[in-house]
Design an enzyme around this catalytic site. Structure first.
Site, PDB file in Angstrom:
ATOM      1  N   GLU A   1      99.423  -2.189  66.320  1.00  0.00           N
ATOM      2  CA  GLU A   1     100.306  -1.424  65.420  1.00  0.00           C
ATOM      3  C   GLU A   1     101.315  -0.653  66.250  1.00  0.00           C
ATOM      4  O   GLU A   1     100.933   0.082  67.155  1.00  0.00           O
ATOM      5  CB  GLU A   1      99.485  -0.464  64.545  1.00  0.00           C
ATOM      6  CG  GLU A   1     100.312   0.519  63.742  1.00  0.00           C
ATOM      7  CD  GLU A   1     101.395  -0.130  62.865  1.00  0.00           C
ATOM      8  OE1 GLU A   1     101.049  -0.982  62.027  1.00  0.00           O
ATOM      9  OE2 GLU A   1     102.593   0.211  63.037  1.00  0.00           O
ATOM     10  N   LYS A   2     102.584  -0.821  65.902  1.00  0.00           N
ATOM     11  CA  LYS A   2     103.593  -0.172  66.745  1.00  0.00           C
ATOM     12  C   LYS A   2     103.746   1.321  66.464  1.00  0.00           C
ATOM     13  O   LYS A   2     104.184   2.075  67.332  1.00  0.00           O
ATOM     14  CB  LYS A   2     104.929  -0.889  66.632  1.00  0.00           C
ATOM     15  CG  LYS A   2     105.639  -0.754  65.326  1.00  0.00           C
ATOM     16  CD  LYS A   2     106.998  -1.440  65.452  1.00  0.00           C
ATOM     17  CE  LYS A   2     107.807  -1.216  64.212  1.00  0.00           C
ATOM     18  NZ  LYS A   2     109.141  -1.767  64.320  1.00  0.00           N
TER      19      LYS A   2
ATOM     20  N   GLY B   1     114.254  -0.376  39.751  1.00  0.00           N
ATOM     21  CA  GLY B   1     112.944  -1.001  39.950  1.00  0.00           C
ATOM     22  C   GLY B   1     111.874   0.064  40.136  1.00  0.00           C
ATOM     23  O   GLY B   1     112.106   1.258  39.915  1.00  0.00           O
TER      24      GLY B   1
ATOM     25  N   LEU C   1     103.417  -6.113  47.204  1.00  0.00           N
ATOM     26  CA  LEU C   1     102.450  -5.149  46.690  1.00  0.00           C
ATOM     27  C   LEU C   1     101.291  -5.036  47.671  1.00  0.00           C
ATOM     28  O   LEU C   1     100.869  -6.035  48.268  1.00  0.00           O
ATOM     29  CB  LEU C   1     101.903  -5.617  45.336  1.00  0.00           C
ATOM     30  CG  LEU C   1     102.881  -5.621  44.168  1.00  0.00           C
ATOM     31  CD1 LEU C   1     102.288  -6.358  42.979  1.00  0.00           C
ATOM     32  CD2 LEU C   1     103.254  -4.190  43.787  1.00  0.00           C
TER      33      LEU C   1
ATOM     34  N   HIS D   1      98.105  -4.525  47.099  1.00  0.00           N
ATOM     35  CA  HIS D   1      96.868  -5.254  46.774  1.00  0.00           C
ATOM     36  C   HIS D   1      97.043  -6.756  46.932  1.00  0.00           C
ATOM     37  O   HIS D   1      96.081  -7.469  47.178  1.00  0.00           O
ATOM     38  CB  HIS D   1      96.360  -4.877  45.378  1.00  0.00           C
ATOM     39  CG  HIS D   1      97.414  -4.792  44.327  1.00  0.00           C
ATOM     40  ND1 HIS D   1      98.318  -3.766  44.267  1.00  0.00           N
ATOM     41  CD2 HIS D   1      97.733  -5.614  43.309  1.00  0.00           C
ATOM     42  CE1 HIS D   1      99.141  -3.961  43.241  1.00  0.00           C
ATOM     43  NE2 HIS D   1      98.796  -5.080  42.653  1.00  0.00           N
TER      44      HIS D   1
ATOM     45  N   HIS E   1      84.624   5.554  22.773  1.00  0.00           N
ATOM     46  CA  HIS E   1      85.531   6.377  21.973  1.00  0.00           C
ATOM     47  C   HIS E   1      85.349   7.841  22.340  1.00  0.00           C
ATOM     48  O   HIS E   1      84.211   8.287  22.469  1.00  0.00           O
ATOM     49  CB  HIS E   1      85.224   6.194  20.481  1.00  0.00           C
ATOM     50  CG  HIS E   1      86.001   7.134  19.620  1.00  0.00           C
ATOM     51  ND1 HIS E   1      87.338   6.953  19.363  1.00  0.00           N
ATOM     52  CD2 HIS E   1      85.638   8.288  18.998  1.00  0.00           C
ATOM     53  CE1 HIS E   1      87.771   7.941  18.595  1.00  0.00           C
ATOM     54  NE2 HIS E   1      86.756   8.771  18.358  1.00  0.00           N
TER      55      HIS E   1
END
Ligand SMILES: Cc1cc2nc3c(=O)[nH]c(=O)nc-3n(C[C@H](O)[C@H](O)[C@H](O)COP(=O)(O)OP(=O)(O)OC[C@H]3O[C@@H](n4cnc5c(N)ncnc54)[C@H](O)[C@@H]3O)c2cc1C
Length: 468
Positions: free
Chosen positions: A33-34, A184, A321, A323, A446
């Site tokens: 990871e940078k 968006g 996305l 997920h 409910h």
């Protein structure tokens, strides 16, 4: 030189989940990871900080608009401390990214902080942030380098007044007038944050509706709610120029009648989508190319043209996305372990975390019409639920689209309180190829918002919703 079964480049939700699943399956795994923190766009400058600010601003909005009707009186003025709100957001991000570091060490995944680039198809050079560069050998590599905000060719993002989501998540002042280019998900979520905090907000969208990829009924409902909250929504407007004049910004657009319109504010958020990110990877050295949109090309197994290199998440085709990236991470790990995993891309839900929330799975009505599928619709308004009246969240609906002949659920579309969580029922139903009647005959507690799902299913089955 260390040798790994799998090297993962990028630690976003695609990369870190892929690494965990690889390790669970007994593969010796490294992750590169940078940035100084793990978690990629999602944890650092995406899903998590945006939701933290949405939640904080929602509390404020409730306090100033709704506490009184609940009989809660707060003496004195309710004020925003933006610095504190941002500090809380930063601490949520920190806890979450630290959690990924913990998961890496728990799963015995070697972590390298630095920029990963291919030397050839089995060797990766890591330009380590602090210290000597490292080279590792990887039998397989998973590219999970994600995406960056996209812009328009004529816009100069100065990161001060003309900003992307990354800067919008750490503003030091509340804009007087925030102009959002792009209606968006990201633009609307951040637009709503600042609207609640007191900014005037103007959305300028090229297409004829906001959230254009979702069901038309959802666009309509969200437009109604946002307009009611005095967000200015300008659809069918093509932005042609963005100019900074001192502390002001002027956005020029042409409307559908070809009239030139100007919007003047103090900040412009450019949220016109995101583009795949492969800078610095040196893909050529591994024999890889990108497509015309800069994405790494993959086949149905998420395998590139080089058989031991895979790619997942925002850097490949499909919905951007978290997920979706996670599912793809698991998919590739299991493929590498010799399993036969499966992803149904039709069942990846899409969510907008405005309030009311908007959530969808499966086909929209527009898609079914275009495909010539005979379908029936069941829709139930949230305002008819006791739960909605109790909380005061009466906007929205649940809409179920089912096959006209077989009654199989083809799409579930929701607007309302907590529908981001509720959409899981739609995904579960569709995963098991449920009919609308299957949902309709299940007991739903409910009073809950989930009762709207049952009622919409009843309406789709035989037009026999009970509470309307
Ligand atoms: C404001 C905002 C809100 C969002 N909200 C949501 C949401 O609510 N729900 C949702 O599902 N999605 C959301 N998204 C989208 C989501 O963040 C992305 O879809 C997701 O992060 C993609 O994951 P990824 O693993 O493919 O890539 P990323 O998360 O982008 O991670 C890629 C990582 O790779 C690293 N990297 C790149 N090149 C190299 C290299 N050469 N060497 C080493 N490391 C490298 C990067 O530094 C980065 O950390 C949001 C995005 C934004 C911007």
């Amino acid at each position: 030189m260390s040798t790994y079964d799998v090297a993962v480049i990028g630690s976003g939700p695609g990369g870190y989940v892929a690494a965990i699943r690889c390790a669970q399956l007994g593969l010796k795994t490294a992750i590169i990871e940078k940035y100084a923190t793990m978690g990629g766009t999602c944890l650092n400058v995406g899903c998590i900080p945006s939701k933290a600010l949405l939640d904080s601003s929602h509390h404020y909005d409730d306090a100033i608009k709704h506490f009184e009707e609940h009989g809660i009186e707060i003496p004195g003025e309710i004020k925003i401390n933006l610095e504190k709100m941002m500090a809380r957001k930063a601490s949520v991000v920190e806890q979450t990214t630290k959690g990924i570091e913990f998961l890496m060490s728990k799963n015995k995944i070697d972590t390298f902080q630095g920029v990963g680039s291919f030397k050839d198809k089995t060797h990766i050079h890591i330009a380590v942030a602090e210290g000597d560069d490292v080279e590792i050998e990887a039998k397989n590599t998973i590219i999970a380098t994600g995406s960056k905000p996209a812009s328009l060719p004529f816009i100069n993002i100065d990161k001060e007044r003309i900003i992307t989501s990354t800067e919008a998540l750490k503003l030091k002042e509340i804009p007087k007038h925030l102009i959002v280019i792009g209606g968006g998900v990201i633009g609307l979520e951040l637009g709503q944050v600042y609207k609640r905090l007191g900014s005037e907000v103007t959305v300028v969208e090229y297409l004829d509706r906001i959230i254009p990829t979702m069901d038309g009924a959802q666009s309509k409902e969200l437009t109604k709610v946002l307009k009611k909250a005095k967000v200015s929504i300008n659809t069918s407007h093509k932005v042609s120029a963005v100019e900074r004049k001192g502390d002001e910004v002027v956005v020029t657009a042409t409307d559908k009648k070809d009239n030139e319109v100007e919007f003047t504010g103090d900040y412009v958020l450019v949220s016109v989508g995101r583009k795949a990110y492969t800078d610095g990877l040196n893909l050529e050295a591994a024999g890889l190319k990108t497509d015309d949109r800069g994405r790494v090309e993959v086949n149905e197994h998420l395998q590139t043209s080089v058989s031991n290199i895979y790619a997942i998440g925002d850097v490949v085709r499909g919905a951007m996305l978290a997920h979706k990236a996670e599912e793809e991470g698991v998919f590739v790990a299991e493929t590498l372990a010799g399993q036969k995993p499966h992803i149904d891309y039709n069942l990846i839900p899409g969510v907008v975390y405005t309030w009311p929330e908007v959530a969808s799975v499966g086909k929209t009505e527009e898609q079914l019409k275009e495909a010539g599928v005979a379908y029936k619709t069941g829709q139930f308004p949230m305002r008819a639920l006791g739960r909605s009246r109790a909380s005061g969240d009466i906007d929205g609906f649940v809409k179920i689209l089912a096959d006209k002949e077989t009654d199989e659920v083809l799409g579930v579309h929701m607007v309302g309180a907590r529908v981001a969580d509720l959409i899981a029922e739609g995904v579960t139903a569709m995963e098991f190829r449920a009919s609308a009647e299957d949902i309709a005959i299940m007991s739903h507690a409910h009073p809950t918002y989930a009762e709207a799902v049952k009622e919409a299913a009843l309406a789709a089955t035989e037009d026999r919703a009970l509470h309307i």
